[in-house]
Design an enzyme around this catalytic site. Sequence first.
Site, short mmCIF file in Angstrom:
data_model
loop_
_atom_site.label_atom_id
_atom_site.label_comp_id
_atom_site.label_asym_id
_atom_site.label_seq_id
_atom_site.Cartn_x
_atom_site.Cartn_y
_atom_site.Cartn_z
CG ASP A 35 -2.31 0.58 0.89
OD1 ASP A 35 -2.38 1.83 0.88
OD2 ASP A 35 -3.28 -0.15 0.64
CG ASP A 36 0.16 6.05 0.86
OD1 ASP A 36 1.18 6.37 0.22
OD2 ASP A 36 -0.65 6.87 1.32
NE ARG A 94 -4.64 10.17 3.81
CZ ARG A 94 -4.10 9.05 3.39
NH1 ARG A 94 -3.89 8.85 2.13
NH2 ARG A 94 -3.80 8.10 4.23
CE LYS A 116 -6.42 0.50 -1.26
NZ LYS A 116 -6.00 0.19 0.13
CD1 TRP A 117 -6.52 5.81 -9.20
CD2 TRP A 117 -5.74 4.94 -11.10
NE1 TRP A 117 -6.39 6.83 -10.10
CE2 TRP A 117 -5.92 6.33 -11.27
CE3 TRP A 117 -5.27 4.19 -12.17
CZ2 TRP A 117 -5.65 6.97 -12.49
CZ3 TRP A 117 -5.01 4.83 -13.38
CH2 TRP A 117 -5.19 6.20 -13.53
CG ASP A 118 -6.55 5.47 -2.34
OD1 ASP A 118 -7.69 5.97 -2.37
OD2 ASP A 118 -6.06 4.96 -1.32
CG ASN A 122 -6.81 8.88 -0.05
OD1 ASN A 122 -7.76 8.41 0.53
ND2 ASN A 122 -5.78 8.15 -0.43
CB CYS A 171 -9.16 2.57 -3.40
SG CYS A 171 -9.18 3.06 -1.67
CG ASP A 175 -9.85 3.45 4.43
OD1 ASP A 175 -9.78 2.65 3.49
OD2 ASP A 175 -9.15 4.48 4.51
C1 GLA Z 1 -6.99 5.47 1.59
C2 GLA Z 1 -7.45 4.05 1.34
C3 GLA Z 1 -6.74 3.13 2.30
C4 GLA Z 1 -5.25 3.24 2.14
C5 GLA Z 1 -4.83 4.69 2.35
C6 GLA Z 1 -3.37 4.88 2.04
O1 GLA Z 1 -7.45 5.94 2.82
O2 GLA Z 1 -8.83 3.95 1.47
O3 GLA Z 1 -7.15 1.79 2.05
O4 GLA Z 1 -4.87 2.80 0.87
O5 GLA Z 1 -5.57 5.57 1.53
O6 GLA Z 1 -2.96 6.16 2.26
#
Ligand code: GLA
Length: 721
Positions: free
Chosen positions: A348-349, A428, A462-464, A466, A512, A534
């Site tokens: 992840d991130d 964020r 996983k393409w996010d 935020n 995402c 989340d």
């Molecule tokens: C979002 C996603 C989480 C995770 C974080 C990473 O909040 O929903 O699942 O990937 O970003 O910063």
Amino acid sequence: MRQLSLVPILIVFALFPAIAQPARPVITIKTEHVGLTLAVGADGRLYQAGFGPAESSLRIPGGSPAREVEAYPPYGNGQITEPSLKVVHADGNTSTDLFYVSHRAVESGGGRVETRIDLRDGHYPLQVTLCFRAYSSEDVIEQWVAIEHQEEKPIVLERFGSSSPVFQASGYWLTQLEGNYMREAHLVEERLTPGIKVLDSKLGIRAHQMRNPSFILAIDEPAREESGAVFGASLAWSGSFQFAFDVDWNNRLRAVCGINPLGSSYRLDPRTVFRTPSMLWTFSPQGKGGMTRNFHRWARKYGIRDGSAPRPILLNNWEATHFDFDETKIVSLFDGARDLGVELFLLDDGWFGNKHPRNNDRAGLGDWQVNEKKLPHGLSHLAAEAQKRGVNFGIWIEPEMVNPASELYEKHPDWVITQAHREPLYGRNQMILDLTRPEVQAHVRKVIDDTFGPNPGIRYTKWDCNRYVTQPGSSYLPPERQEHLLVDYQLALYDAMKYMADRYPGVMAMVCAGGSGRVDYGALRYFHGFWPSDNTDPVQRVFIQWGFSHFFPAPAISAHVTDMGRRPAKFAVDVALSGAFGIDRDVSKMSAEERKTVIAGARLYKERLRPLVLGGDLYRLQSPYDRPQAALSYVSPDRTRAVVFIYRLGEEAFPAIKPRGLDAAKKYRVREINLPEGARSRLSINDQVLDGATLMENGFSAPLRRAVESAVIELTEEEAQ
Ligand code: GLA
């Protein structure tokens, strides 16, 4: 069998005295069980004659056309309900009046028929084409609109609905999926009253954080699960949307559905086509359940990427590590992943940024170079290490975004969405790159190429996304086209997503947006699934997955076992087993008991449940909205197998759970599965063989004694000896 004869006749208008004349076409958009009928009135305008069960929608009795049922009413033509289209013509005239010109229907294979109806303004060279695609066996009708003109200068589109059907019934019950971050997709139903009810999003991107662009419309009575006339609708658009439900003085309802026109008026150049996103409709006389199964069948075939392919069991590190990891830690997470039954590790991130390392959410977004301190040997090395341990490797990206603390922002401060003369607002700690700008489009493609090109070991992403838009301004777009930003952003975003899917077909993808801020059939064309929330507390997930299940099938709904809420491991596993199963835990921190439970769940999923859950017909048996217990089941298309998931959320005892969708004549062996080692089932009919009719009639009591317990019951056809 669907029993259409039992369905009340729905939406039939007494309109067309002259329908018999061949010069006035009647156009039917028809699937096996659903029909939308349009007809040209004596005045040359296009009207809606029916929408609902295929047979009844063909009946067009005599009478006078009512202007309120115009199929796609433009503003300013004498029709006074909510308009679908508003155009400011090149000369400033704000009215439009559309007349039927022609139509054609073409088969596009697989039982799909595409119908296009051309309308033209009575004075201006403006064409509006209503486009429909009927998916015959899935009972879904897709509608979109194409707008084009040959005026001397640009026209301005101030409203441009995708679809605006009319309904006539004694009452309408509208259900929406509302919520917010950490409590997504909650069902809220209300009766529509005269006037306008608007469901919308104004967020631009991550647009569905507070509301999914889908709704259920029940006719004549509140929606029931397996009976009653129910329409389901979903807009294939990841941006701001608006659904306006206008109940008029005759208790007719018009639902104008499409992009939110607020702040999005569009200057359309001559000879350029503006295509609205698609609105997807289905109808079922078998309540929300029938509506859902139509959507799921459609989605697996057409709506989501590789909809029928199995989804791998994921191990994601977000909840286990957040930003706090290095190569040793990640490799240690691979260790044992395979023993857990995991097929793919998703990093992840936090893996990128050097000058501004991504050690928290304040820095690094935009700098998609591997962080050399954390991961000195790069991504391919990690992928190879994962593969050595028998698991594939995937990675998180958020390519539309930038932190001000990044090299990208230092170089290109003008690339972000912001409004001049205003204090920039962060979400964020990040800003959104202006995807209408060609250099940004090239940047996003480069991020994709630089990430996946040199690292063919990456098999998943996983393409996010935020944050949402709070200051919709572009330093790229000219002043008179500032309002193109949100629409053009989405179009460029789809180009980028398509680029990734086309160029890296071996990379599976999850969409995402801080949870489910981007869950719609516009994005899902390019993604195998989405991250619903989340909030992974399995008790909350029962509700969240329940909500999404109305429109989206299990292969799209990622469901991971985590530690959130500190619930019993079996409960967490059983909740995750009902979707695209995964895990988000630090293997080394799990107790021996938890490990056993997760391993058993993963094995069961792989060996027995995956095809059934991902490809079966969903029946929701007991709603957690009615009582603190939820039960749902998947039945294989040939009805030889079924699985029932039961989640008890409160202390009370509940009525019998009655399976549905079984073959009444088949005999099924009933077995509780996923029991803890050595435990005996409390299911009264455990290991008995019963016929489908008896099971559906009598049901069985949940073999659960207290809150936060769960059970998985398998029904398997027992062949006659
Ligand atoms: C979002 C996603 C989480 C995770 C974080 C990473 O909040 O929903 O699942 O990937 O970003 O910063």
